[in-house]
Design an enzyme around this catalytic site. Structure first.
Site, mmCIF file in Angstrom:
data_model
loop_
_atom_site.group_PDB
_atom_site.id
_atom_site.type_symbol
_atom_site.label_atom_id
_atom_site.label_comp_id
_atom_site.label_asym_id
_atom_site.label_seq_id
_atom_site.Cartn_x
_atom_site.Cartn_y
_atom_site.Cartn_z
ATOM 1 N N LYS A 138 -11.631 -0.647 6.088
ATOM 2 C CA LYS A 138 -12.052 -1.368 4.895
ATOM 3 C C LYS A 138 -13.103 -2.436 5.226
ATOM 4 C CE LYS A 138 -9.158 1.453 3.323
ATOM 5 N NZ LYS A 138 -7.801 1.424 3.750
ATOM 6 N N TYR B 259 0.842 -1.198 0.000
ATOM 7 C CA TYR B 259 0.000 0.000 0.000
ATOM 8 C C TYR B 259 0.886 1.261 0.000
ATOM 9 C CZ TYR B 259 -2.967 3.676 1.855
ATOM 10 O OH TYR B 259 -3.600 4.864 2.059
ATOM 11 N N ASP C 59 -0.086 -7.485 7.067
ATOM 12 C CA ASP C 59 -1.181 -6.539 6.821
ATOM 13 C C ASP C 59 -2.300 -7.369 6.192
ATOM 14 O OD1 ASP C 59 -2.998 -4.733 5.747
ATOM 15 O OD2 ASP C 59 -1.475 -3.265 5.201
HETATM 16 C C1 LIG Z 1 -3.567 -2.615 2.592
HETATM 17 C C2 LIG Z 1 -3.703 -1.340 3.368
HETATM 18 N N1 LIG Z 1 -2.978 -1.175 4.480
HETATM 19 C C3 LIG Z 1 -3.068 -0.032 5.210
HETATM 20 C C4 LIG Z 1 -3.877 1.018 4.832
HETATM 21 C C5 LIG Z 1 -3.940 2.279 5.652
HETATM 22 O O1 LIG Z 1 -5.078 2.319 6.418
HETATM 23 P P1 LIG Z 1 -5.882 3.673 6.813
HETATM 24 O O2 LIG Z 1 -6.322 4.315 5.547
HETATM 25 O O3 LIG Z 1 -7.004 3.150 7.656
HETATM 26 O O4 LIG Z 1 -4.934 4.532 7.588
HETATM 27 C C6 LIG Z 1 -4.638 0.876 3.671
HETATM 28 C C7 LIG Z 1 -5.510 1.988 3.224
HETATM 29 O O5 LIG Z 1 -5.958 2.036 2.119
HETATM 30 C C8 LIG Z 1 -4.554 -0.331 2.931
HETATM 31 O O6 LIG Z 1 -5.260 -0.506 1.798
#
Ligand SMILES: Cc1ncc(COP(=O)(O)O)c(C=O)c1O
Length: 358
Positions: free
Chosen positions: A174, A77, A149
């Site tokens: 999500k 990400y 993750d």
């Molecule tokens: C795979 C993944 N990890 C971490 C994050 C970060 O999370 P947040 O947007 O809740 O801070 C995202 C956000 O899109 C994500 O898709």
């Protein structure tokens, strides 16, 4: 229903005599219920909630000291890449970004200073699948932590602690929340020691979620399993439709038998998830932009995992913070389109895409 404890502090009986709650950055009863809930969903002992997924990742990175080395999935990400390279490299941490769909690539970067292996699977947006069990074996060998993750899979589809991960991280924004109405991050671990360190950071740094958002997450989780079933069912049908479309070059979905990591996905996931990407034939970004502005049911937006379908363009949206050269090197073409397939009627979704692609 779990009450929303909308309070910043708690009345104490006498100095030093309280009911386990002193100040709401440190503890909140609505948050406690959610933390126990996510721990149970991930088959873990301890859960911690943060104000965003990035805040949860930030807490993990703060476990380390200058000179420590971290090996990460390369197509991760964009926000995680940004946090690691733009913030934590400044504080002396060293990151290696490695294509992990062949996990043996990790071995090439291990040194005496390796402290953590960071795995994102399925990856975002190319949907590579990384062998969690294999990565755990490598992490054990070099005495490093394995963090997964698990945002794309959700706890319904895979539980990385069961296959050797030390910490599971979620952007609960999500699938866990599931309704695109709250931002939150979560960590789960079985280790008392890691939990103590992370809980200390949660309170010391203070990136905690409010009780209202904790309530929304708890409500979202009640339907996680049903939502995930429909997400998977719909995404599979969309993937098959796209595969046969004459203007589509390639479909990235781990549920397709043609996917290079399909066998690992089958082994470690209950089903293949609601996320997929595809490229259009040719290299013209304009063609992709036309599709992106042509859909009516798929809303053009960042994020994923909500009940309503979203369409996104990683090159200009979620992954814009990754330099183009680096992006292309990792296979993230300008015509790549990412779909978060929602739980709407499948015929409507396919009709919408068909009209937009033309
Ligand atoms: C795979 C993944 N990890 C971490 C994050 C970060 O999370 P947040 O947007 O809740 O801070 C995202 C956000 O899109 C994500 O898709």
């Amino acid at each position: 229903m779990t009450p929303i404890f909308q309070t910043s502090t708690y009345v104490q009986e006498a100095p030093g005599k309280h009911h386990g709650y002193e100040y709401a950055r440190t503890q909140n009863p609505t948050r406690t219920v959610l933390q126990n809930n996510i721990a149970a969903l991930e088959n873990g002992k301890h859960g911690l909630c943060f104000s965003s997924g990035m805040a949860a990742t930030d807490a993990i990175a703060r476990l380390f000291v200058p000179g420590d080395e971290i090996i990460c999935t390369n197509d991760l990400y964009g926000g995680t890449y940004r946090l690691f390279t733009k913030v934590f490299e400044k504080y002396g941490l060293r990151f290696h970004f490695v294509p992990m769909h062949n996990i043996h690539n990790i071995n090439k970067h291990i040194s005496a200073k390796t402290r953590m292996i960071w795995v994102e699977t399925p990856t975002n947006p190319l949907m590579h699948i990384i062998d969690i069990k294999g990565a755990a074996a490598i992490a054990r060998q070099c005495n490093a932590l394995l963090v997964v993750d698990n945002t794309f899979a959700s706890p319904y589809l895979q539980n990385p602690l069961d296959t050797g991960a030390d910490i599971v991280m979620h952007s609960a924004t999500k699938y866990i929340g599931g309704h695109s109405d709250a931002v939150m991050g979560m960590l789960v671990t079985n280790s008392d020691n890691l939990h103590e360190q992370l809980k200390f950071l949660q309170n010391a740094c203070g990136a905690v979620p409010g009780p209202q958002d904790c309530f929304l997450m708890l409500r979202g989780i009640k339907t996680l399993h049903i939502r995930m079933q429909r997400h998977c069912e719909n995404a599979k049908k969309v993937a098959v439709f796209l595969t046969s479309h004459p203007k589509v070059e390639k479909v990235f979905y781990p549920g397709l038998t043609s996917h290079p990591n399909h066998d690992i996905a089958k082994k470690q996931m209950k089903d293949f998830g609601g996320m997929l990407s595809f490229t259009l034939k040719g290299d013209n970004m304009e063609d992709a932009l036309k599709v992106l502005s042509g859909t009516k049911l798929f809303s053009l937006a960042e994020s994923l995992g909500g009940v309503e379908s979203l369409i996104g363009h990683p090159a200009t949206m979620t992954h814009a913070s990754i330099p183009r050269e680096e992006r292309i090197k990792n296979g993230l073409k300008d015509t790549l389109i990412r779909l978060s397939v929602g739980i709407e009627d499948i015929d409507d979704l396919i009709d919408d895409l068909n009209k937009a692609i033309g």
